[in-house]
Design a protein around this motif. Structure first.
Motif, PDB file in Angstrom:
ATOM      1  N   ASP A  84       0.875  -1.177   0.000  1.00 51.25           N
ATOM      2  CA  ASP A  84       0.000   0.000   0.000  1.00 51.25           C
ATOM      3  C   ASP A  84       0.914   1.229   0.000  1.00 51.25           C
ATOM      4  O   ASP A  84       1.461   1.619   1.022  1.00 51.25           O
ATOM      5  CB  ASP A  84      -0.881   0.005   1.251  1.00 51.25           C
ATOM      6  N   PRO A  85       1.113   1.894  -1.168  1.00 56.61           N
ATOM      7  CA  PRO A  85       2.075   2.998  -1.257  1.00 56.61           C
ATOM      8  C   PRO A  85       1.720   4.195  -0.385  1.00 56.61           C
ATOM      9  O   PRO A  85       2.585   5.015  -0.073  1.00 56.61           O
ATOM     10  CB  PRO A  85       2.059   3.368  -2.741  1.00 56.61           C
ATOM     11  N   LYS A  86       0.469   4.287   0.034  1.00 55.27           N
ATOM     12  CA  LYS A  86       0.066   5.416   0.867  1.00 55.27           C
ATOM     13  C   LYS A  86       0.782   5.384   2.218  1.00 55.27           C
ATOM     14  O   LYS A  86       0.993   6.428   2.849  1.00 55.27           O
ATOM     15  CB  LYS A  86      -1.451   5.392   1.048  1.00 55.27           C
ATOM     16  N   ILE A  87       1.156   4.185   2.659  1.00 60.02           N
ATOM     17  CA  ILE A  87       1.899   4.079   3.918  1.00 60.02           C
ATOM     18  C   ILE A  87       3.201   4.868   3.822  1.00 60.02           C
ATOM     19  O   ILE A  87       3.607   5.556   4.759  1.00 60.02           O
ATOM     20  CB  ILE A  87       2.182   2.597   4.255  1.00 60.02           C
ATOM     21  N   SER A 124       2.251  16.046   6.457  1.00 60.58           N
ATOM     22  CA  SER A 124       2.064  15.329   5.199  1.00 60.58           C
ATOM     23  C   SER A 124       1.995  16.296   4.018  1.00 60.58           C
ATOM     24  O   SER A 124       1.403  17.371   4.117  1.00 60.58           O
ATOM     25  CB  SER A 124       0.776  14.498   5.252  1.00 60.58           C
ATOM     26  N   PHE A 125       2.620  15.927   2.915  1.00 60.06           N
ATOM     27  CA  PHE A 125       2.564  16.750   1.705  1.00 60.06           C
ATOM     28  C   PHE A 125       1.417  16.325   0.796  1.00 60.06           C
ATOM     29  O   PHE A 125       1.172  16.947  -0.243  1.00 60.06           O
ATOM     30  CB  PHE A 125       3.894  16.669   0.940  1.00 60.06           C
ATOM     31  N   LEU A 126       0.724  15.222   1.145  1.00 54.62           N
ATOM     32  CA  LEU A 126      -0.380  14.741   0.316  1.00 54.62           C
ATOM     33  C   LEU A 126      -1.641  15.552   0.571  1.00 54.62           C
ATOM     34  O   LEU A 126      -1.953  15.875   1.725  1.00 54.62           O
ATOM     35  CB  LEU A 126      -0.672  13.259   0.624  1.00 54.62           C
ATOM     36  N   PRO A 127      -2.395  15.855  -0.460  1.00 49.80           N
ATOM     37  CA  PRO A 127      -3.692  16.509  -0.258  1.00 49.80           C
ATOM     38  C   PRO A 127      -4.615  15.615   0.563  1.00 49.80           C
ATOM     39  O   PRO A 127      -4.494  14.376   0.537  1.00 49.80           O
ATOM     40  CB  PRO A 127      -4.219  16.692  -1.688  1.00 49.80           C
ATOM     41  N   ALA A 128      -5.550  16.207   1.272  1.00 48.90           N
ATOM     42  CA  ALA A 128      -6.474  15.453   2.135  1.00 48.90           C
ATOM     43  C   ALA A 128      -7.258  14.426   1.340  1.00 48.90           C
ATOM     44  O   ALA A 128      -7.544  13.326   1.826  1.00 48.90           O
ATOM     45  CB  ALA A 128      -7.428  16.422   2.837  1.00 48.90           C
ATOM     46  N   ALA A 129      -7.590  14.733   0.117  1.00 53.29           N
ATOM     47  CA  ALA A 129      -8.369  13.800  -0.717  1.00 53.29           C
ATOM     48  C   ALA A 129      -7.569  12.530  -1.019  1.00 53.29           C
ATOM     49  O   ALA A 129      -8.129  11.439  -1.102  1.00 53.29           O
ATOM     50  CB  ALA A 129      -8.791  14.486  -2.020  1.00 53.29           C
ATOM     51  N   CYS A 130      -6.267  12.686  -1.201  1.00 54.67           N
ATOM     52  CA  CYS A 130      -5.409  11.506  -1.443  1.00 54.67           C
ATOM     53  C   CYS A 130      -5.345  10.624  -0.196  1.00 54.67           C
ATOM     54  O   CYS A 130      -5.400   9.393  -0.277  1.00 54.67           O
ATOM     55  CB  CYS A 130      -4.006  11.945  -1.838  1.00 54.67           C
ATOM     56  N   LEU A 131      -5.222  11.280   0.943  1.00 58.06           N
ATOM     57  CA  LEU A 131      -5.159  10.530   2.197  1.00 58.06           C
ATOM     58  C   LEU A 131      -6.455   9.805   2.517  1.00 58.06           C
ATOM     59  O   LEU A 131      -6.467   8.782   3.202  1.00 58.06           O
ATOM     60  CB  LEU A 131      -4.814  11.481   3.352  1.00 58.06           C
ATOM     61  N   PHE A 137      -4.195   6.059  -6.689  1.00 59.48           N
ATOM     62  CA  PHE A 137      -3.472   6.458  -7.899  1.00 59.48           C
ATOM     63  C   PHE A 137      -4.293   7.424  -8.756  1.00 59.48           C
ATOM     64  O   PHE A 137      -3.741   8.337  -9.389  1.00 59.48           O
ATOM     65  CB  PHE A 137      -3.057   5.218  -8.697  1.00 59.48           C
ATOM     66  N   LYS A 138      -5.606   7.245  -8.779  1.00 54.03           N
ATOM     67  CA  LYS A 138      -6.462   8.215  -9.488  1.00 54.03           C
ATOM     68  C   LYS A 138      -6.344   9.588  -8.850  1.00 54.03           C
ATOM     69  O   LYS A 138      -6.290  10.613  -9.545  1.00 54.03           O
ATOM     70  CB  LYS A 138      -7.913   7.742  -9.464  1.00 54.03           C
ATOM     71  N   SER A 139      -6.278   9.628  -7.518  1.00 52.54           N
ATOM     72  CA  SER A 139      -6.187  10.912  -6.832  1.00 52.54           C
ATOM     73  C   SER A 139      -4.861  11.604  -7.120  1.00 52.54           C
ATOM     74  O   SER A 139      -4.786  12.836  -7.145  1.00 52.54           O
ATOM     75  CB  SER A 139      -6.377  10.724  -5.317  1.00 52.54           C
ATOM     76  N   LEU A 140      -3.789  10.800  -7.369  1.00 49.63           N
ATOM     77  CA  LEU A 140      -2.502  11.403  -7.707  1.00 49.63           C
ATOM     78  C   LEU A 140      -2.573  12.119  -9.055  1.00 49.63           C
ATOM     79  O   LEU A 140      -1.934  13.170  -9.256  1.00 49.63           O
ATOM     80  CB  LEU A 140      -1.404  10.330  -7.742  1.00 49.63           C
TER      81      LEU A 140
END
Length: 815
Positions: free
Chosen positions: A669-672, A703-710, A719-722
């Motif tokens: 799970d790359p989100k980890i 975190s540098f990821l947008p909340a929607a990605c998280l 991956f769609k959110s990226l």
């Protein structure tokens, strides 16, 4: 003259008997021989079973008699020419009819006396010896048969009669003085009383028969022919690496045979020891093998231990209480009680305080002994001067044996240290003043592990066998097994370590092989294995109870990480790249470390941080040497470093993350990785290993990821959110370039606070030129103040992670 004795397996069937006849015929060319034979294999057991069934009014005893008859008639048909069979068949039939009559009597009377039992059991040797004697005459005309009952005289202690040596020796010498045949065949085990009643010499008595004959005739030597190449350094059925013992003294052989070395019956040695007649243990099926030579000579050897043996099915009985201290006769009363019940004491130890006496007896005698002892001391027990005896069943005695042990220091220390390292609990210890034997009582379930570890220590040049139970055989697991297969020879020759993979498991299947999985076939074997189940896996590891066991966790699964406690409590080492356990609640982290020390089971997790880099190991050495960590700065994610090093105007963030997964740099799970959770876990582990108490919640995660990605719930959505938020990542890249910086995900610990997050790294920073999937860690300590201790290198990838796990396994082997 030579005396040859052939055991039950040597005469199990016609094919084996032909080998015996060949050996005897060849030896008869040079020496006059007496050949003593046992009953055909399993026949004595069948006779005993038939007598018990008959006395119990179970008519199936007749079927057993029919089986016995068929076994012997089949042998005659293969060994004797048809033209010569008639008289022999008639004789055997008469013996079988006599046996049937005795068993019919037991059936009608519903009774089996010890006297009748001895007569029934004698039929095995009577049948086998007569058939073998007749078969030998076909090849060697100058041979004869003699019934041992006519020469060996005993008392009427049926079941294990005592030999009258004065009468027997005279009868034996008189007979052989007038006998001119080259070979005399005799039945073992059986004898008779002075008034001609059948008796037996106890199980294993065929060896004793041969020794009695050898002693009476002053034979040149006594040869015991069996199905193994002599006495072994340990039981070869339990210890695969056991080796035959070339030479051994009478005393050493007696010790080993007493403690379960089945190739020799203990009383055998006495008649030949007095005459200094050597005993040679030989293998009927490998007659050219050297065998074991037993004599009165003590051979010098660099190894003072000659063998390791054991006795199963032992009960430990302890009698203790303040009423025994300073009271004369307590021991005498205890042993008299046991003697009156005909209970043999195998093991004795007593505390110097006289507060307790501990004895070892067979499990089968335990209940009788307990009742008899408590009854004998019932007055003292009622007055609370002595406690009711403590009974512990299902134990085993293991023993180191060697005549030269008394001249070597530290043997007992090595023995107990070896057992302790494998969590083998010792219940009692005994060592005689001769120092020829060191005995210890252990749990019966630990006997295989104990014998193998002791054998490694004393007989295998300190070679250590490690048994691996591998869970998780994806990219990293596959590389790990590949590295084991590649390095097996090197490890054995250079580090004296033998690695065996005993179990492999993925999320679907698991496969076990106690003797070691053939590594070239592990994938196909696993595919055809049983359904994977963590609880069943743990249960099998426990039941196998192998020495130097290591559970290797190559997963990122929380459920698997929660099983470590169960392994450590079983003295199973844990090696893991799974960060969840060490970054879980601080109490759980400390508990696992404590269990590791308590149960002497290493808990190693070097690959939790930096894959194969020696980060945790270096940190441990710093702390152990008295240094103190004050600050940590690190880039700890090889996957994030790879991603930000390859993310540019030509490669979208989405595509680079995908590629990192393909190359095995990210978790499944790359989100980890991208959420910073993985980095937070790593810095938390380093903080804890530095001696600080901290929880994962205490670490600030920017975190540098947008909340929607998280917020996504699966990889596809992630991956769609990226792609959807591609402008966000492009803006980060533009900002870094505008500042003439590079993007790095940095973990920091200072002044009791920790954080992880994406940072813009300037050119002057050592982090700026960190390429590919590399990690870097800087430790600022009391000793490294101005210039930090720096560790740098590849921090992700299947091969380097596997090598880190491999290194931890080798560390376990070297502990």
């Amino acid at each position: 003259m030579k005396i040859l004795k052939f055991g039950g397996t040597s005469v199990a069937n016609a094919q084996n008997i032909k080998l015996v006849l060949e050996i005897v015929t060849n030896k008869a060319k040079q020496d006059q021989l007496v050949v003593v034979v046992s009953a055909f294999s399993k026949v004595t057991d069948l006779l005993q079973l038939a007598s018990i069934k008959a006395a119990s009014n179970d008519e199936s005893y007749k079927e057993i008699v029919a089986e016995i008859e068929k076994k012997h008639l089949d042998a005659i048909k293969e060994l004797i020419p048809v033209s010569e069979q008639s008289g022999l068949l008639s004789h055997i039939k008469r013996i079988i009819n006599h046996l049937e009559t005795l068993l019919d009597g037991c059936f009608l009377l519903n009774e089996l006396s010890t006297r009748t039992s001895d007569t029934i059991l004698s039929f095995g040797e009577l049948l086998s010896s007569y058939i073998i004697a007749e078969a030998l005459k076909q090849n060697l005309k100058n041979s004869s048969y003699k019934d041992s009952r006519e020469l060996i005289k005993t008392n009427t202690n049926f079941g294990k009669a005592a030999v009258n040596f004065e009468v027997s020796n005279q009868l034996i010498t008189d007979f052989f003085a007038s006998n001119d045949t080259q070979v005399v065949v005799m039945p073992g085990f059986i004898a008779s009383s002075l008034d001609g009643i059948n008796t037996t010499l106890g199980r294993g008595g065929s060896d004793y028969t041969a020794a009695i004959i050898a002693g009476a005739l002053n034979a040149t030597d006594l040869e015991i022919w069996t199905d193994v190449n002599g006495m072994f350094t340990a039981n070869p059925k339990i210890v695969k690496q056991a080796q035959p013992i070339a030479t051994i003294s009478y005393q050493e052989a007696m010790e080993l045979s007493h403690f379960g070395a089945k190739v020799l019956y203990p009383p055998t040695i006495q008649p030949v020891l007095r005459k200094n007649i050597p005993i040679l243990i030989k293998n009927t099926f490998e007659p050219e093998a050297e065998g074991t030579y037993i004599s009165n000579k003590v051979t010098s050897s660099t190894n003072p231990v000659k063998g390791i043996s054991h006795i199963d099915h032992i009960t430990l009985i302890t009698l203790e209480g303040p009423g025994m201290i300073g009271v004369a006769g307590s021991s005498k009363r205890l042993f008299e009680v046991l003697s009156h019940e005909s209970i043999n004491v195998i093991f004795i130890t007593q505390a110097s305080s006289e507060h307790s006496i501990c004895i070892g007896i067979l499990n089968s005698d335990a209940d009788t002994a307990e009742n008899a002892i408590n009854k004998a001391f019932e007055i003292e027990i009622s007055q609370n001067k002595i406690d009711p005896c403590i009974v512990e069943k299902n134990l085993c005695i293991i023993a180191l044996v060697g005549e030269n042990m008394k001249n070597h220091q530290g043997l007992s220390g090595r023995m107990f240290s070896t057992l302790g390292k494998n969590n083998v609990n010792i219940r009692a210890i005994a060592q005689g003043a001769s120092e020829r034997n060191i005995s210890a009582v252990i749990n019966e379930r630990d006997v295989k592990k104990a014998l193998n570890t002791l054998h490694e220590t004393f007989f295998e040049e300190n070679t250590k066998q490690l048994n691996l139970f591998v869970m998780g055989v994806g990219n990293v697991g596959e590389k790990f097994i590949e590295q084991i297969n590649q390095q097996k020879k090197f490890l054995k020759e250079n580090l004296k370590i033998i690695l065996r993979v005993v179990a492999v498991s993925n999320s679907r299947k698991m496969y076990f092989d106690e003797d070691g999985i053939p590594l070239k076939d592990w994938q196909s074997l696993l595919e055809n294995g049983e359904t994977a189940n963590k609880e069943t896996f743990i249960s099998k590891v426990k039941s196998l109870n192998l020495r130097n066991s290591i559970f290797v966790d190559i997963t990122a699964n929380q459920g698997v990480s929660e099983t470590y406690e169960q392994y450590l409590k079983q003295n199973v080492a844990v090696v893991t790249c799974n960060k969840i356990a060490c970054s879980s609640a601080y109490g759980n982290y400390k508990k696992l470390k404590s269990l590791s020390r308590q149960y002497n089971a290493p808990f190693l997790f070097e690959t939790n941080v930096g894959a194969g880099l020696p980060i945790i190991d270096t940190l441990k050495h710093l702390i152990a040497s008295g240094d103190k960590v004050n600050k940590i700065q690190a880039v700890l994610s090889g996957s994030l470093n790879f991603i930000f090093n390859n993310f540019d105007e030509n490669n979208s963030f989405h595509d680079v993350v995908k590629e990192a997964g393909v190359q095995g740099f990210t978790e499944p799970d790359p989100k980890i990785d991208l959420s910073g959770v993985d980095v937070a876990r790593k810095i938390l582990i380093l903080i804890r290993e530095s001696g600080y108490k901290m929880e994962i919640e205490d670490i600030a995660n920017r975190s540098f990821l947008p909340a929607a990605c998280l917020a996504t719930t699966n990889n596809e959505e992630f991956f769609k959110s990226l792609i959807t938020h591609a402008p966000h990542f492009e803006n980060l890249l533009k900002e870094a370039k505008a500042k003439n910086c590079r993007l790095k995900y940095v973990a920091t610990f200072e002044n009791g606070k920790a954080s992880v997050g994406l940072e813009f790294i300037p050119k002057e920073s050592p982090f700026y030129n960190l390429e590919g999937k590399d990690n870097i860690v800087q430790f600022y300590t009391d000793r490294y103040i101005d210039q930090p201790l720096l560790i740098k290198g590849a921090g992700a990838g299947a091969a380097v992670t596997a090598s880190g796990i491999f290194a931890d396994v080798i560390r376990v082997g070297n502990i």
